[in-house]
Enzyme design. Sequence first.
Site, short mmCIF file in Angstrom:
data_model
loop_
_atom_site.label_atom_id
_atom_site.label_comp_id
_atom_site.label_asym_id
_atom_site.label_seq_id
_atom_site.Cartn_x
_atom_site.Cartn_y
_atom_site.Cartn_z
CG ASP A 37 -26.36 2.75 -2.03
OD1 ASP A 37 -26.38 3.98 -2.18
OD2 ASP A 37 -25.42 2.15 -1.46
CE1 TYR A 150 -14.52 11.64 -4.90
CE2 TYR A 150 -13.76 13.90 -5.02
CZ TYR A 150 -14.79 13.00 -4.90
OH TYR A 150 -16.08 13.45 -4.79
CE LYS A 154 -16.49 11.94 -7.88
NZ LYS A 154 -17.83 11.39 -8.15
CB ILE A 185 -22.15 18.28 -0.38
CG1 ILE A 185 -21.88 18.96 -1.74
CG2 ILE A 185 -23.64 18.20 -0.07
CD1 ILE A 185 -22.30 20.40 -1.86
CB THR A 187 -22.82 13.69 2.27
OG1 THR A 187 -21.45 13.52 1.87
CG2 THR A 187 -23.52 14.67 1.35
#
Length: 253
Positions: A37, A150, A154, A185, A187
């Site tokens: 990461d 974005y 994607k 999701i 996160t």
Amino acid sequence: MSRLSGKVACVAGAASGIGKATALLFAAEGARVVATDINAAGAELVAKDCGGWALAHDVGEEGDWTRVVAEIERREGRLQVLAITAGIEHHTPLLATSIEDFRRVQRVNVEGTFLGIKAAAPAMRRAGGGAIVTISSVAGLNGAANLSAYCASKGAVRLLTKAAAVEFAQSGWPVRVNSVHPGFIDTPMARTMFRNLDPDQAKQLEAHIARLHPMNRWGRAEEVARTILYLASDDSSFVTGAEHIVDGGYSAR
Ligand code: NAP
């Protein structure tokens, strides 16, 4: 069950969210996990919980990918699984999106995925076979307001994945490549939308996002990780170039 027993797996973007859940699940399923990461300290913590090891890694840097794959082969002798979960979002109207912001998103999400596939596939061939899992989104299947950079990234990940899958399969390379398309999701990335909201606004947005999914809730990182596990394991041995949607019905309407 040990669906990744004996496999060496790299999770790129393992410090948080979907990547963290994936690294932990891979380890629980018997994989030797290398957590990478840009947040090196976060990757170290996850690697510790996985019984694996970590590397600092900017997925947008080709040299980083070369170093990461070489280090995995040097220390573990092989690389058989790669989940590219690193990603960034940018939530702004198209007319207010600067070319710098647009490029920043493409660099991490698209170039990071391209470079990862390019670096890992030869190593997987040397290992006798492998599986690469990329992370697109429902925003890679349909347009969404204020998410042009974005969505563009994607959508590119979706077709980059299919192109790589077809090319490797037709060339006789034993490397499968599949994409995962999550809905919302829960996160840290998804929570950035709440940054400037007061508690009432946050509550409303949370409920609004839940309602976008026919199952009327957010997804959990572990639920995405289970699909990534399927695509990484031999359970999906005849699956390549496929897009796996994990969205509580969001894109089914
Ligand atoms: P997250 O919690 O923010 O985790 C992403 C991780 O990637 C973070 O640790 C982040 O580090 C790291 N990262 C960012 N830029 C990087 C780079 N250049 N090189 C290496 N690592 C980098 O996000 P998430 O929600 O788990 O998202 C994982 C993937 O799922 C992303 O591709 C995202 O687009 C996709 N996705 C998420 C959702 C959702 O609702 N959450 C929905 C659909 C698709 P920092 O925190 O230091 O930036």
